[in-house]
Structure formats: C-alpha cells, structure tokens
Design an enzyme around this catalytic site. Sequence first.
Site, PDB file in Angstrom:
ATOM      1  N   ASP A  59       0.634  -1.197   0.095  1.00  0.00           N
ATOM      2  CA  ASP A  59      -0.017   0.065  -0.003  1.00  0.00           C
ATOM      3  C   ASP A  59       0.787   1.234  -0.140  1.00  0.00           C
ATOM      4  O   ASP A  59       0.502   2.311   0.456  1.00  0.00           O
ATOM      5  CB  ASP A  59      -1.003   0.034   1.448  1.00  0.00           C
ATOM      6  CG  ASP A  59      -2.012  -1.063   1.223  1.00  0.00           C
ATOM      7  OD1 ASP A  59      -2.220  -1.765   0.173  1.00  0.00           O
ATOM      8  OD2 ASP A  59      -2.379  -1.758   2.324  1.00  0.00           O
TER       9      ASP A  59
ATOM     10  N   LYS B 148      -1.002   4.276  -8.091  1.00  0.00           N
ATOM     11  CA  LYS B 148      -0.943   5.657  -8.457  1.00  0.00           C
ATOM     12  C   LYS B 148       0.241   6.117  -9.313  1.00  0.00           C
ATOM     13  O   LYS B 148       0.235   6.652 -10.314  1.00  0.00           O
ATOM     14  CB  LYS B 148      -1.054   6.614  -7.260  1.00  0.00           C
ATOM     15  CG  LYS B 148      -0.765   8.105  -7.579  1.00  0.00           C
ATOM     16  CD  LYS B 148      -0.260   8.806  -6.296  1.00  0.00           C
ATOM     17  CE  LYS B 148       0.351  10.304  -7.082  1.00  0.00           C
ATOM     18  NZ  LYS B 148       0.408  11.065  -6.063  1.00  0.00           N
TER      19      LYS B 148
ATOM     20  N   GLY C  18      -4.588  -4.124  -3.791  1.00  0.00           N
ATOM     21  CA  GLY C  18      -5.606  -3.195  -4.001  1.00  0.00           C
ATOM     22  C   GLY C  18      -4.754  -1.870  -4.609  1.00  0.00           C
ATOM     23  O   GLY C  18      -4.365  -1.295  -3.537  1.00  0.00           O
ATOM     24  N   HIS C  19      -4.611  -1.568  -5.875  1.00  0.00           N
ATOM     25  CA  HIS C  19      -3.891  -0.576  -6.141  1.00  0.00           C
ATOM     26  C   HIS C  19      -4.740   0.555  -6.550  1.00  0.00           C
ATOM     27  O   HIS C  19      -5.797   0.447  -7.528  1.00  0.00           O
ATOM     28  CB  HIS C  19      -3.229  -0.954  -7.644  1.00  0.00           C
ATOM     29  CG  HIS C  19      -1.873  -1.920  -6.954  1.00  0.00           C
ATOM     30  ND1 HIS C  19      -1.023  -2.389  -7.804  1.00  0.00           N
ATOM     31  CD2 HIS C  19      -1.673  -2.448  -5.707  1.00  0.00           C
ATOM     32  CE1 HIS C  19      -0.396  -3.354  -7.383  1.00  0.00           C
ATOM     33  NE2 HIS C  19      -0.671  -3.144  -5.989  1.00  0.00           N
TER      34      HIS C  19
ATOM     35  N   LYS D 296       1.761   2.166  -4.936  1.00  0.00           N
ATOM     36  CA  LYS D 296       2.153   1.745  -6.428  1.00  0.00           C
ATOM     37  C   LYS D 296       1.457   1.771  -7.588  1.00  0.00           C
ATOM     38  O   LYS D 296       1.672   2.378  -8.706  1.00  0.00           O
ATOM     39  CB  LYS D 296       2.461   0.132  -6.303  1.00  0.00           C
ATOM     40  CG  LYS D 296       3.478  -0.228  -5.003  1.00  0.00           C
ATOM     41  CD  LYS D 296       3.537  -1.834  -4.853  1.00  0.00           C
ATOM     42  CE  LYS D 296       2.256  -2.358  -4.522  1.00  0.00           C
ATOM     43  NZ  LYS D 296       2.090  -2.005  -2.845  1.00  0.00           N
TER      44      LYS D 296
ATOM     45  N   GLN E 145       1.971  -6.009  -3.135  1.00  0.00           N
ATOM     46  CA  GLN E 145       2.285  -6.200  -1.759  1.00  0.00           C
ATOM     47  C   GLN E 145       3.830  -5.293  -1.625  1.00  0.00           C
ATOM     48  O   GLN E 145       3.849  -4.378  -2.265  1.00  0.00           O
ATOM     49  CB  GLN E 145       2.656  -7.700  -1.463  1.00  0.00           C
ATOM     50  CG  GLN E 145       1.397  -8.446  -1.211  1.00  0.00           C
ATOM     51  CD  GLN E 145       0.806  -8.820  -2.610  1.00  0.00           C
ATOM     52  OE1 GLN E 145       1.431  -9.591  -3.404  1.00  0.00           O
ATOM     53  NE2 GLN E 145      -0.383  -8.492  -2.956  1.00  0.00           N
TER      54      GLN E 145
HETATM   55  P1  GDP Z   1      -0.762   0.521  -3.444  1.00  0.00           P
HETATM   56  O1  GDP Z   1      -1.281  -0.861  -3.182  1.00  0.00           O
HETATM   57  O2  GDP Z   1       0.599   0.432  -3.255  1.00  0.00           O
HETATM   58  O3  GDP Z   1      -1.260   0.743  -5.067  1.00  0.00           O
HETATM   59  O4  GDP Z   1      -1.394   1.589  -2.730  1.00  0.00           O
HETATM   60  P2  GDP Z   1      -2.987   1.620  -2.305  1.00  0.00           P
HETATM   61  O5  GDP Z   1      -3.684   2.063  -3.391  1.00  0.00           O
HETATM   62  O6  GDP Z   1      -3.291   0.361  -1.557  1.00  0.00           O
HETATM   63  O7  GDP Z   1      -2.974   2.629  -0.986  1.00  0.00           O
HETATM   64  C1  GDP Z   1      -2.528   3.991  -1.138  1.00  0.00           C
HETATM   65  C2  GDP Z   1      -3.414   5.098  -0.892  1.00  0.00           C
HETATM   66  O8  GDP Z   1      -2.766   6.404  -0.638  1.00  0.00           O
HETATM   67  C3  GDP Z   1      -4.404   5.090  -1.989  1.00  0.00           C
HETATM   68  O9  GDP Z   1      -5.523   5.475  -1.418  1.00  0.00           O
HETATM   69  C4  GDP Z   1      -3.936   6.461  -2.848  1.00  0.00           C
HETATM   70  O10 GDP Z   1      -4.958   6.984  -3.465  1.00  0.00           O
HETATM   71  C5  GDP Z   1      -3.348   7.048  -1.874  1.00  0.00           C
HETATM   72  N1  GDP Z   1      -2.024   7.912  -2.369  1.00  0.00           N
HETATM   73  C6  GDP Z   1      -1.120   7.427  -3.206  1.00  0.00           C
HETATM   74  N2  GDP Z   1       0.132   8.446  -3.249  1.00  0.00           N
HETATM   75  C7  GDP Z   1      -0.466   9.594  -2.208  1.00  0.00           C
HETATM   76  C8  GDP Z   1       0.007  10.717  -1.822  1.00  0.00           C
HETATM   77  O11 GDP Z   1       1.196  11.039  -2.142  1.00  0.00           O
HETATM   78  N3  GDP Z   1      -0.701  11.556  -0.948  1.00  0.00           N
HETATM   79  C9  GDP Z   1      -1.732  11.014  -0.320  1.00  0.00           C
HETATM   80  N4  GDP Z   1      -2.351  11.706   0.588  1.00  0.00           N
HETATM   81  N5  GDP Z   1      -2.507   9.889  -0.956  1.00  0.00           N
HETATM   82  C10 GDP Z   1      -1.762   9.188  -1.640  1.00  0.00           C
HETATM   83  P1  IMO Z   2      -0.812  -4.156  -2.246  1.00  0.00           P
HETATM   84  O1  IMO Z   2      -0.342  -4.615  -3.709  1.00  0.00           O
HETATM   85  C1  IMO Z   2      -0.869  -4.616   2.067  1.00  0.00           C
HETATM   86  C2  IMO Z   2      -0.963  -8.740   3.687  1.00  0.00           C
HETATM   87  C3  IMO Z   2      -2.162  -8.999   4.205  1.00  0.00           C
HETATM   88  C4  IMO Z   2      -1.683 -10.084   5.302  1.00  0.00           C
HETATM   89  C5  IMO Z   2      -0.591 -10.717   4.400  1.00  0.00           C
HETATM   90  C6  IMO Z   2      -0.946 -12.073   3.871  1.00  0.00           C
HETATM   91  O2  IMO Z   2      -2.170  -3.429  -2.446  1.00  0.00           O
HETATM   92  O3  IMO Z   2       0.294  -3.485  -1.683  1.00  0.00           O
HETATM   93  P2  IMO Z   2      -2.527 -12.599   1.823  1.00  0.00           P
HETATM   94  O4  IMO Z   2      -3.810 -12.426   1.286  1.00  0.00           O
HETATM   95  O5  IMO Z   2      -1.564 -12.582   0.747  1.00  0.00           O
HETATM   96  O6  IMO Z   2      -2.555 -14.196   2.174  1.00  0.00           O
HETATM   97  O7  IMO Z   2      -2.172 -11.904   3.038  1.00  0.00           O
HETATM   98  O8  IMO Z   2      -0.214  -9.721   3.609  1.00  0.00           O
HETATM   99  N1  IMO Z   2      -1.250  -8.200   2.194  1.00  0.00           N
HETATM  100  C7  IMO Z   2      -1.081  -6.885   1.711  1.00  0.00           C
HETATM  101  N2  IMO Z   2      -1.167  -5.882   2.648  1.00  0.00           N
HETATM  102  N3  IMO Z   2      -1.039  -4.461   0.729  1.00  0.00           N
HETATM  103  C8  IMO Z   2      -1.162  -5.526  -0.141  1.00  0.00           C
HETATM  104  O9  IMO Z   2      -1.168  -5.506  -1.375  1.00  0.00           O
HETATM  105  C9  IMO Z   2      -1.119  -6.698   0.493  1.00  0.00           C
HETATM  106  N4  IMO Z   2      -1.333  -8.231   0.190  1.00  0.00           N
HETATM  107  C10 IMO Z   2      -1.286  -8.926   0.999  1.00  0.00           C
HETATM  108  O10 IMO Z   2      -2.958  -7.890   4.944  1.00  0.00           O
HETATM  109  O11 IMO Z   2      -1.054  -9.287   6.319  1.00  0.00           O
HETATM  110 MG    MG Z   3      -2.851  -1.522  -1.877  1.00  0.00          MG
END
Ligand code: GDP
Ligand code: IMO
Ligand code: MG
Length: 419
Positions: free
Chosen positions: A13, A18, A40-41, A16, A220
Amino acid sequence: MKVDVLLGLQWGDEGKGKVVDVLTPRYDVIARFQGGPNAGHTLEFNNQKHILHNIPSGIFREDTLNIITNGVVLDPIVFRREIEALEAMDMDPTENLWISKKAHLILPTHRILDAASEAAKGKSKIGSTLKGIGPTYMDKTGRNGLRVGDIDLRFRSKYEALKAKHRQLLKLYDFEYTLEEEEKFFEGIEVIRKFRRVDTEYELNRMLKENKSILAEGAQGTLLDIDFGSYPFVTSSNTICAGACTGMGLAPSSIGEVYGIFKAYCTRVGSGPFPTELTGEEGNMLRDIGKEFGSTTGRPRRCGWLDLVAMKYSIMLNGVTRLIMTKTDVLDSFDTIRVATAYSVNGELTDRVPYDLEAAVEPVYTDLPGWKTDLTGVRSKEQFPQQLTDYIQFLEKELEVSIAFVGVGPDREQIIESR
Ligand code: GDP
Ligand code: IMO
Ligand code: MG
C-alpha cells in the site's frame, strides 16, 4: 532495452498503483508480475477513484499494453468484476490486456481453504486478505494448480479433480462452506476467454529486442516477501525484484531501473511485527489524515514512523536505483517527524533486521522538524519548504539512493519529479 521494475519497500500500500499510472506514459508495456487480488492498487484522476486488484495499473492510459504475467494468481470472479467496471467506463480492455497462459487460477475452494486455515489459526492468524492467495501458490509449488492455459484443455475435469482434492483437505477443518460461487467462477472463465492468452515470456522478450519499454509492477511489499518478509506474517510470493524475473520469464540482466516506493511513514494491514508502530494518538492521526484503510478489505491499517533499518534491508534486497516517496502531505501538520535509524535489541544497537522481529526490538529515533505547510498544491520542488528539502536530503544520505519522485496527494497530478 531493459525492464524497469516498480515495487513496494514496506508492507504494501505504498502507492504503487498511483505511481505506475503516472509513469505509464513513459512505457509501451505495463506488466504485473506476482500476487493476485490481495492487492488493491488505487488510482485517482478527474476526481474519480479506481481500485485495481488483478489488472495492471497502466490500463487507464491509451496505447499501453498491459500484461498479467505467469507470476500472478488470477481470480476469474474478481477479474470479471474489474473488467465490467472498465466496460462501464466505455473502455474495451480486450484490446490492450494480455494474460499469461501460465498464470495460476484461484478457485472458489482456494478461497474457502484460505478462510478455513485462518480460522483454525485463531489468535495467530496471518491476517490474510482471504483471497485464496496462499492455497493457490501452495497448489502451484505442490504441482497441483490449474493455469489459464488449461481453460482450453479438458478444463472441467481438471477443475473437478482439484476441487475434490480441496474438499478432502477441508475435512481437516471444522469449517462450514458452500460452493455457491462456482457458477460465477465459470462465468469469469468465459470472460478470460475473450482475452489474448499467450506465453507472455516470449512476448516480453521479443518486445525487449524490439526496443519496447516495459515497466514491471509489483504487488504487496518487500516486508511481505515469502523469503525475506516478517515470516510467517507474509504473503505467498516473492515480492522482491528477483520475483520480477521468475514472474515474467526475464533474465536478471534485463532489469534496468528499480523504483522502490515507500510512504513517508509506515503502515501495515494484518498481523505481524511492526517495530515503529504507533498505537496512540499519533497513530490515529496518521490513519485519519492518510485515510489508512485497506483498498481490498477496508480494514484499518496500523500506522507508525518510517523505519530506515527496514528500508535499508529492502533497498539491499531489491537493488533499488531510485526511490519514490509517497504520502508526504500526510505529515504536513506534524511538529516533529520521527525516523527510526537503528534498533536496540536486548540493549544492543543494530542496523540489521533481526531474525526474530517479535523479540524486544526497540527503534532508535532521529527527530526532524516538520514543515507545517500544506503540500497538496505544491507542483515543483522549488516550492518545497526548507524542512522538507532537509528531510529528503537526510533520507537520501541515510539510504544512499536518491528520491526521484515525491507524492503530495492521491491524484495523478499530485506528484513531483524531484530528481
Ligand atoms: P498500492 O497498493 O501500493 O497501490 O497502494 P494503495 O492504493 O493500497 O494505498 C495507497 C493510498 O494512498 C491510496 O488511497 C492512494 O490514493 C493514496 N495515495 C497515493 N499517493 C499518495 C500521496 O502522495 N498522498 C496521499 N495523501 N495519498 C496518496
Ligand atoms: P498491495 O499490492 C497490504 C497482507 C495481508 C496479510 C498478508 C498475507 O495493495 O500493496 P494474503 O492475502 O497475501 O494471504 O495476506 O499480506 N497483504 C497486503 N497488505 N497491501 C497488499 O497489497 C497486501 N497483500 C497482502 O494483509 O497481512
Ligand atoms: Mg494496496
């Protein structure tokens, strides 16, 4: 040409989705190389938020080919939902999305096994997203799995055989389940049939020879890597750069830039050690300001300070050449920003991640002054407050890698190329 790789340096999270979306116009191809719908991207543009789980984050840019490669585990039900969401936006992803025949399929019974296994673990549960990731990779390495290419090869009988095996395994658990999702699974398979299913390793290597530019998108984060993460509280794939080679069928020598992405602080969702976790007021502040709730499960994310011991480990494992710092704006209101620069383990200082992270690991912090400025409207590094410039320079000196981009908000526009 070489393949550039973008991957997370923390517990996922990091932003990535974005950043891949932002970088996509520079590439011909975006390839997702591991993980599955546990990811969840999030992408934001035109005041709209999109969350991708299986599909690479280049999908919203025209003229970019997106590839789901062999390292990914694909859930036909989730995939179909994602495709329908894109179609509702008048997009036709059958044009620019290819799938590896060697990507493994997540069956409904994989998800049930995931849930049964977690329930049986009780308090020591991993905190899995329950998307069936662990059981699907287990079947892959156990040589039982079903792959996308199988859908043209006596698929129903292979499916029934694997399902029967899963039902035997489920007898080991005291776990009630139904198979009502089976129909949706087969509907999802029909959706997959509409896409080009190819040996993506051949295609990617051909494209490299033709000087096409490719960005590999990780899922991840490094601290969730099956080998080097905080085992057993990890995911079931290699999230590190080496996973991009096995996950795409590319030689290590074909890797170019390695973009390591991190939040200006740290989050973790699910169980497991987190040395710099803040459980009090400051942790709540980070969660509230950063909107730190899981993109896949909606669970509140645990929050804490940036951990340079862990970051150095991640940079080492991945050979990171350029850093990307996201969510910098979330720290706008903090008077002091803390950064862990060492751990004290049983009274001894170390800059290494110990084998047993659950032992008495106390972070040693360096405090830096906050910038107390709203960064969300900042669009060039010349507008950076001095304290932010100092913060960036401090991190670059400690980490020995330059910070190429700084995120100041969730929107596509809210990112600054700092080098
Ligand atoms: P990912 O799994 O690495 O793609 O990240 P996620 O989408 O799960 O979580 C990142 C969250 O931070 C999302 O809600 C994005 O919209 C938000 N985000 C990404 N870059 C920034 C930033 O620079 N500032 C803020 N405030 N939010 C951001
Ligand atoms: P992105 O790509 C954050 C975490 C779960 C749990 C562990 C194992 O959005 O960054 P799994 O479902 O793989 O058996 O879960 O890994 N986890 C993540 N945490 N971002 C993710 O993906 C994750 N994918 C799995 O919360 O701790
Ligand atoms: Mg994510």
